[in-house]
Design a protein around this motif. Sequence first.
Motif, short mmCIF file in Angstrom:
data_model
loop_
_atom_site.label_atom_id
_atom_site.label_comp_id
_atom_site.label_asym_id
_atom_site.label_seq_id
_atom_site.Cartn_x
_atom_site.Cartn_y
_atom_site.Cartn_z
N GLY A 157 0.78 -1.23 0.00
CA GLY A 157 0.00 0.00 0.00
C GLY A 157 0.81 1.27 0.00
O GLY A 157 0.28 2.35 -0.32
N ASN A 158 2.09 1.20 0.31
CA ASN A 158 2.89 2.42 0.41
C ASN A 158 3.78 2.64 -0.81
O ASN A 158 4.85 3.23 -0.71
N THR A 159 3.35 2.16 -1.99
CA THR A 159 4.12 2.37 -3.20
C THR A 159 3.66 3.64 -3.92
O THR A 159 2.51 4.07 -3.76
N GLY A 160 4.54 4.18 -4.73
CA GLY A 160 4.20 5.38 -5.47
C GLY A 160 3.06 5.16 -6.43
O GLY A 160 2.21 6.04 -6.63
N LEU A 161 3.00 3.97 -7.05
CA LEU A 161 1.96 3.70 -8.03
C LEU A 161 0.58 3.72 -7.39
O LEU A 161 -0.36 4.35 -7.92
N LEU A 162 0.42 3.06 -6.24
CA LEU A 162 -0.88 3.07 -5.59
C LEU A 162 -1.19 4.45 -5.01
O LEU A 162 -2.35 4.86 -4.98
N THR A 163 -0.17 5.15 -4.55
CA THR A 163 -0.38 6.51 -4.07
C THR A 163 -0.90 7.39 -5.19
O THR A 163 -1.83 8.20 -5.00
N MET A 164 -0.35 7.24 -6.39
CA MET A 164 -0.82 8.00 -7.54
C MET A 164 -2.27 7.66 -7.87
O MET A 164 -3.10 8.55 -8.09
N ARG A 165 -2.57 6.37 -7.91
CA ARG A 165 -3.94 5.97 -8.25
C ARG A 165 -4.93 6.42 -7.19
O ARG A 165 -6.07 6.77 -7.50
N ASP A 166 -4.50 6.40 -5.91
CA ASP A 166 -5.37 6.89 -4.85
C ASP A 166 -5.59 8.39 -4.97
O ASP A 166 -6.71 8.89 -4.83
N THR A 167 -4.50 9.12 -5.22
CA THR A 167 -4.57 10.58 -5.30
C THR A 167 -5.50 11.03 -6.42
O THR A 167 -6.27 11.99 -6.25
N TYR A 168 -5.47 10.32 -7.53
CA TYR A 168 -6.26 10.73 -8.70
C TYR A 168 -7.33 9.69 -9.06
O TYR A 168 -7.71 9.54 -10.22
N SER A 169 -7.82 8.97 -8.05
CA SER A 169 -8.76 7.88 -8.31
C SER A 169 -10.05 8.36 -8.97
O SER A 169 -10.62 7.66 -9.83
N LYS A 170 -10.54 9.53 -8.60
CA LYS A 170 -11.78 10.02 -9.21
C LYS A 170 -11.57 10.36 -10.68
O LYS A 170 -12.40 10.04 -11.53
N GLU A 171 -10.45 11.01 -10.97
CA GLU A 171 -10.18 11.37 -12.36
C GLU A 171 -9.87 10.14 -13.22
O GLU A 171 -10.30 10.04 -14.36
N LEU A 172 -9.14 9.18 -12.64
CA LEU A 172 -8.73 8.00 -13.39
C LEU A 172 -9.79 6.89 -13.38
O LEU A 172 -9.80 6.04 -14.25
N GLY A 173 -10.63 6.91 -12.36
CA GLY A 173 -11.61 5.84 -12.21
C GLY A 173 -10.97 4.53 -11.79
O GLY A 173 -11.37 3.45 -12.21
N THR A 174 -9.95 4.61 -10.93
CA THR A 174 -9.16 3.41 -10.57
C THR A 174 -9.44 2.88 -9.18
O THR A 174 -8.69 2.05 -8.68
N ALA A 175 -10.51 3.33 -8.54
CA ALA A 175 -10.74 2.92 -7.15
C ALA A 175 -10.77 1.40 -6.99
O ALA A 175 -10.25 0.86 -6.01
N GLU A 176 -11.34 0.68 -7.97
CA GLU A 176 -11.51 -0.76 -7.83
C GLU A 176 -10.20 -1.54 -7.97
O GLU A 176 -10.12 -2.69 -7.55
N VAL A 177 -9.18 -0.94 -8.60
CA VAL A 177 -7.93 -1.68 -8.77
C VAL A 177 -6.86 -1.18 -7.81
O VAL A 177 -5.68 -1.46 -7.98
N ASN A 178 -7.26 -0.42 -6.79
CA ASN A 178 -6.30 0.13 -5.85
C ASN A 178 -6.10 -0.73 -4.62
O ASN A 178 -5.52 -0.27 -3.64
N ARG A 179 -6.60 -1.94 -4.65
CA ARG A 179 -6.42 -2.82 -3.49
C ARG A 179 -4.94 -3.11 -3.29
O ARG A 179 -4.17 -3.18 -4.23
#
Length: 292
Positions: A175-197
């Motif tokens: 959970g503390n990787t840059g990639l997941l941090t990026m997807r979390d930060t921009y999850s609404k814009e990217l629509g990536t909430a479901e793959v951020n596990r």
Amino acid sequence: MESPLVTLVSDSNRYLKCFYHYLKNCTIHQAMHEFADNLLLDIMAKTVTGKSNLNVIGVGSGCGDLDLKILSALHHKYPEMTVDNEVIEPTPQQLRDYRDLVSQTPGLDYVTFIWNKMTAEEFEEQWKEKKRTKKADLIHMFQVLYYVKDPEATVSFFQSLLNKDGKLLITLRSGNTGLLTMRDTYSKELGTAEVNRSTGDIKRFLDSKGVRYQSHDLPHQIDITRCFIEGDEDGAMMLDFLTQVLHFSKTASPELKAKIMEFLRDPEFSVESNGKVLMKSKYELIVLEQLT
């Protein structure tokens, strides 16, 4: 507001191209191979003691290279042991690639392959319908739990299939990787909430149930250099996979693209060396045993 962007998984052909490109430019398989050659044998030592046959289930096995590496490492250590290897993979192309890899790999006569073109949930449904009772000594799922509807239920089901001393191996991004941090930060814009596990989500579930587990870090790097070359197709495929957005370079707004590119180059998450931009990343391997 929902993201106007289209998820990468909606186009299976593009997804596979981007995924293979990601693997080619990432050291995660090197890290997993090192795990198979070293830590795996320690984890499985008690499991294989006294056994002449091992029951293995690969969940979301993809093109099979990691599966065969695991089987090879075990065979090298225990050459007299045979293996029943049940493969669960829903993507037809990846299943074909796996079969091709098996046909091209010598010395697999100790393995019996059982092929299932289905998802983890479909396998569970079929298992219960057929009232199967066979237990597994090793179940491994690499990057599978991003895509299941109920990861807790999926983990519980496969853990229930373990034999005495059997092991369930779950690999996800930490959970503390840059990639997941990026997807979390921009999850609404990217629509990536479901793959951020991440493994953090799985460990919280296990902790809440009082389930014991071990965890091991698998650090690696992703070469994202070509992402910064305008119009570069390899860079575009990498951006698609990193953002999980179909044709991100062409469909994202200039503002969002600028934010993502700035994030990818943030020295907290990436290093620049010898003309390359390398994103720091980390998977985590969770090891579960039979519920008692």
